[in-house]
Write a protein that holds these residues in place. Structure first.
Motif, PDB file in Angstrom:
ATOM      1  N   SER A  84      -9.141  -9.478  13.989  1.00 16.74           N
ATOM      2  CA  SER A  84      -9.297  -8.228  13.245  1.00 16.74           C
ATOM      3  C   SER A  84     -10.504  -7.491  13.783  1.00 16.74           C
ATOM      4  N   GLY A  85     -10.634  -6.258  13.369  1.00 19.19           N
ATOM      5  CA  GLY A  85     -11.781  -5.455  13.790  1.00 19.19           C
ATOM      6  C   GLY A  85     -11.521  -4.041  13.344  1.00 19.19           C
ATOM      7  N   PHE A  86     -12.563  -3.266  13.237  1.00 14.84           N
ATOM      8  CA  PHE A  86     -12.392  -1.898  12.777  1.00 14.84           C
ATOM      9  C   PHE A  86     -11.488  -1.130  13.726  1.00 14.84           C
ATOM     10  N   SER A  87     -10.765  -0.168  13.157  1.00 12.92           N
ATOM     11  CA  SER A  87      -9.940   0.703  13.978  1.00 12.92           C
ATOM     12  C   SER A  87     -10.823   1.362  15.046  1.00 12.92           C
ATOM     13  N   GLY A  88     -10.401   1.326  16.299  1.00 11.47           N
ATOM     14  CA  GLY A  88     -11.163   1.965  17.375  1.00 11.47           C
ATOM     15  C   GLY A  88     -12.103   1.010  18.103  1.00 11.47           C
ATOM     16  N   PRO A 141       5.052   6.195  15.980  1.00  8.09           N
ATOM     17  CA  PRO A 141       4.477   5.791  17.269  1.00  8.09           C
ATOM     18  C   PRO A 141       3.477   6.837  17.769  1.00  8.09           C
ATOM     19  N   ARG A 142       2.388   6.377  18.400  1.00  8.05           N
ATOM     20  CA  ARG A 142       1.476   7.308  19.075  1.00  8.05           C
ATOM     21  C   ARG A 142       2.062   7.630  20.451  1.00  8.05           C
ATOM     22  N   PRO A 143       1.622   8.728  21.061  1.00  4.91           N
ATOM     23  CA  PRO A 143       2.128   9.027  22.410  1.00  4.91           C
ATOM     24  C   PRO A 143       1.922   7.818  23.320  1.00  4.91           C
ATOM     25  N   GLU A 202       4.422  -2.152  21.589  1.00 10.49           N
ATOM     26  CA  GLU A 202       3.217  -2.128  20.729  1.00 10.49           C
ATOM     27  C   GLU A 202       3.563  -2.584  19.305  1.00 10.49           C
ATOM     28  N   TYR A 203       4.643  -2.078  18.800  1.00 14.86           N
ATOM     29  CA  TYR A 203       5.112  -2.383  17.439  1.00 14.86           C
ATOM     30  C   TYR A 203       6.622  -2.304  17.397  1.00 14.86           C
ATOM     31  N   PHE A 204       7.210  -2.865  16.326  1.00 12.75           N
ATOM     32  CA  PHE A 204       8.570  -2.514  15.934  1.00 12.75           C
ATOM     33  C   PHE A 204       8.414  -1.417  14.894  1.00 12.75           C
ATOM     34  N   HIS A 230       2.052  -9.331   5.097  1.00 13.47           N
ATOM     35  CA  HIS A 230       2.130  -7.880   5.278  1.00 13.47           C
ATOM     36  C   HIS A 230       1.076  -7.221   4.412  1.00 13.47           C
ATOM     37  N   ALA A 231       0.744  -5.986   4.765  1.00 11.46           N
ATOM     38  CA  ALA A 231      -0.294  -5.274   4.022  1.00 11.46           C
ATOM     39  C   ALA A 231      -0.080  -3.775   4.164  1.00 11.46           C
ATOM     40  N   GLY A 232      -0.728  -3.023   3.282  1.00 14.36           N
ATOM     41  CA  GLY A 232      -0.730  -1.572   3.400  1.00 14.36           C
ATOM     42  C   GLY A 232      -2.020  -1.150   4.083  1.00 14.36           C
ATOM     43  N   TYR A 233      -1.928  -0.189   5.001  1.00 17.92           N
ATOM     44  CA  TYR A 233      -3.133   0.278   5.704  1.00 17.92           C
ATOM     45  C   TYR A 233      -2.966   1.778   5.935  1.00 17.92           C
ATOM     46  N   VAL A 234      -3.904   2.567   5.401  1.00 21.10           N
ATOM     47  CA  VAL A 234      -3.876   4.030   5.532  1.00 21.10           C
ATOM     48  C   VAL A 234      -2.439   4.564   5.364  1.00 21.10           C
ATOM     49  N   GLU A 291      -2.941  -9.588  15.819  1.00 23.89           N
ATOM     50  CA  GLU A 291      -3.972  -8.561  15.716  1.00 23.89           C
ATOM     51  C   GLU A 291      -3.709  -7.789  14.433  1.00 23.89           C
ATOM     52  N   ILE A 292      -4.355  -8.196  13.344  1.00 24.43           N
ATOM     53  CA  ILE A 292      -4.010  -7.660  12.022  1.00 24.43           C
ATOM     54  C   ILE A 292      -5.274  -7.366  11.214  1.00 24.43           C
ATOM     55  N   GLU A 293      -5.084  -6.625  10.106  1.00 25.83           N
ATOM     56  CA  GLU A 293      -6.263  -6.273   9.305  1.00 25.83           C
ATOM     57  C   GLU A 293      -6.567  -7.383   8.279  1.00 25.83           C
ATOM     58  N   ILE A 294      -7.612  -7.140   7.509  1.00 30.93           N
ATOM     59  CA  ILE A 294      -8.213  -8.224   6.733  1.00 30.93           C
ATOM     60  C   ILE A 294      -7.331  -8.795   5.606  1.00 30.93           C
ATOM     61  N   GLN A 295      -6.573  -7.921   4.911  1.00 33.36           N
ATOM     62  CA  GLN A 295      -5.726  -8.461   3.829  1.00 33.36           C
ATOM     63  C   GLN A 295      -4.720  -9.461   4.395  1.00 33.36           C
ATOM     64  N   GLY A 296      -4.132  -9.100   5.555  1.00 28.05           N
ATOM     65  CA  GLY A 296      -3.180  -9.980   6.220  1.00 28.05           C
ATOM     66  C   GLY A 296      -3.865 -11.255   6.705  1.00 28.05           C
ATOM     67  N   ALA A 297      -5.094 -11.109   7.230  1.00 21.55           N
ATOM     68  CA  ALA A 297      -5.838 -12.265   7.745  1.00 21.55           C
ATOM     69  C   ALA A 297      -6.026 -13.314   6.638  1.00 21.55           C
ATOM     70  N   GLY A 310     -12.796   9.650  20.706  1.00 22.02           N
ATOM     71  CA  GLY A 310     -12.404   9.708  22.118  1.00 22.02           C
ATOM     72  C   GLY A 310     -10.940   9.386  22.336  1.00 22.02           C
ATOM     73  N   ARG A 311     -10.331   8.654  21.407  1.00 23.72           N
ATOM     74  CA  ARG A 311      -8.924   8.281  21.559  1.00 23.72           C
ATOM     75  C   ARG A 311      -8.055   9.545  21.578  1.00 23.72           C
ATOM     76  N   GLY A 312      -8.501  10.590  20.849  1.00 23.19           N
ATOM     77  CA  GLY A 312      -7.838  11.894  20.918  1.00 23.19           C
ATOM     78  C   GLY A 312      -6.430  11.949  20.360  1.00 23.19           C
ATOM     79  N   GLN A 349     -10.493   8.674   7.371  1.00 26.47           N
ATOM     80  CA  GLN A 349      -9.889   7.583   6.580  1.00 26.47           C
ATOM     81  C   GLN A 349     -10.171   6.233   7.232  1.00 26.47           C
ATOM     82  N   ARG A 350     -10.087   6.202   8.558  1.00 27.80           N
ATOM     83  CA  ARG A 350     -10.296   4.931   9.268  1.00 27.80           C
ATOM     84  C   ARG A 350     -11.759   4.487   9.206  1.00 27.80           C
ATOM     85  N   LEU A 351     -12.674   5.472   9.212  1.00 27.31           N
ATOM     86  CA  LEU A 351     -14.091   5.102   9.075  1.00 27.31           C
ATOM     87  C   LEU A 351     -14.376   4.580   7.664  1.00 27.31           C
TER      88      LEU A 351
HETATM   89  P1  5GP Z   1      -3.020   0.931  14.167  1.00 33.50           P
HETATM   90  O1  5GP Z   1      -2.270   1.916  13.308  1.00 33.50           O
HETATM   91  O2  5GP Z   1      -4.337   1.480  14.618  1.00 33.50           O
HETATM   92  O3  5GP Z   1      -2.175   0.417  15.298  1.00 33.50           O
HETATM   93  O4  5GP Z   1      -3.345  -0.332  13.236  1.00 33.50           O
HETATM   94  C1  5GP Z   1      -3.987  -0.155  12.011  1.00 33.50           C
HETATM   95  C2  5GP Z   1      -4.434  -1.491  11.469  1.00 33.50           C
HETATM   96  O5  5GP Z   1      -3.342  -2.303  11.136  1.00 33.50           O
HETATM   97  C3  5GP Z   1      -5.278  -2.294  12.450  1.00 33.50           C
HETATM   98  O6  5GP Z   1      -6.399  -2.809  11.750  1.00 33.50           O
HETATM   99  C4  5GP Z   1      -4.345  -3.406  12.867  1.00 33.50           C
HETATM  100  O7  5GP Z   1      -5.052  -4.576  13.205  1.00 33.50           O
HETATM  101  C5  5GP Z   1      -3.562  -3.604  11.604  1.00 33.50           C
HETATM  102  N1  5GP Z   1      -2.277  -4.285  11.827  1.00 33.50           N
HETATM  103  C6  5GP Z   1      -1.464  -4.182  12.893  1.00 33.50           C
HETATM  104  N2  5GP Z   1      -0.395  -4.971  12.740  1.00 33.50           N
HETATM  105  C7  5GP Z   1      -0.548  -5.618  11.553  1.00 33.50           C
HETATM  106  C8  5GP Z   1       0.219  -6.603  10.845  1.00 33.50           C
HETATM  107  O8  5GP Z   1       1.272  -7.082  11.277  1.00 33.50           O
HETATM  108  N3  5GP Z   1      -0.260  -7.015   9.648  1.00 33.50           N
HETATM  109  C9  5GP Z   1      -1.412  -6.548   9.115  1.00 33.50           C
HETATM  110  N4  5GP Z   1      -1.815  -7.045   7.950  1.00 33.50           N
HETATM  111  N5  5GP Z   1      -2.174  -5.631   9.766  1.00 33.50           N
HETATM  112  C10 5GP Z   1      -1.743  -5.172  10.960  1.00 33.50           C
END
Ligand code: 5GP
Length: 206
Positions: A11-15, A43-45, A52-54, A73-77, A101-107, A136-138, A147-149
């Protein structure tokens, strides 16, 4: 002695650059498998479905939850993110370490279900550097960056739940440090109980 695969949660902060870090780690060492998450965000460009994701609709994601197809699973922004179960279990069975590579609730959900998992938190060299990297990610609007900060401020309170921190300043060095941490984790007694018991039994039979 059979090498058992373990789950590595990153895990780690966005960016903070954890995506690049993990891609480099799996490119350098073939004992690691990178899990691909499901998400309902757009999806981002440059992002490709299945790489990257499904990228799923809300309905598709909620179906997966109902079918027990996600290990967390978790909700994020405003969006859902989750880890598909099948890939993780297959890779662990093959003895490969699986990187999530996931955020803290999932961790925290992973730590509950898989106590052997190693939880790693990637830190920026400084908070202002994090803001610069996000800008810089633009690819994100000012509102999403704000929101991410905010989310980073919230997440910074939970870092103590992790097993290790690594500072992402130099990419190459950081990849080496992450690999060292994972290698060491494989050598703790709690992750080698079958082997320890085997030796105990053999000792008793001598
Ligand atoms: P981003 O939208 O920047 O790709 O990801 C936003 C956040 O969601 C990041 O903190 C990333 O680590 C987290 N994330 C990505 N995939 C998963 C997942 O499968 N489960 C959870 N809990 N977080 C995820």
């Amino acid at each position: 002695m059979d090498r058992k695969g373990i789950i590595i949660v990153v895990s780690g902060f966005s960016g903070v650059g954890k995506g690049t870090l993990m891609k480099e780690l799996v490119a350098r060492y073939d004992r690691y498998a990178l899990s691909i998450s499901a998400t309902t965000r757009d999806p981002r460009p440059g992002e490709v479905n299945g790489r990257e994701y499904f990228f799923l609709t809300n309905d598709e994601f909620e179906n997966l939850i109902r079918e027990n197809g996600l290990i967390e699973h978790a909700g994020y922004v405003n969006h859902y993110y989750g880890t598909p179960r099948k890939f993780v279990e297959e890779q662990l069975d093959k003895g490969r370490d699986v990187i999530l590579e996931i955020e803290i609730q999932g961790a925290l959900q992973i730590k509950e279900q898989y106590p052997d998992a190693v939880l790693l938190f990637v830190m920026p060299p400084s908070a202002s550097e994090l803001k610069t990297r996000l800008e810089g990610r633009g690819t994100e609007t000012e509102q999403v960056i704000a929101q991410r900060l905010n989310r980073a401020r919230e997440e910074s309170v939970g870092i103590e739940n992790y097993d290790y921190i690594v500072i992402n300043d130099d990419l190459d060095e950081c990849v080496t440090r992450v690999d060292e941490i994972i290698r060491s984790a494989h050598n703790t007694p709690s992750r080698n109980l079958d082997y320890i018991n085997e030796i105990r039994n053999e000792l008793n039979e001598l």
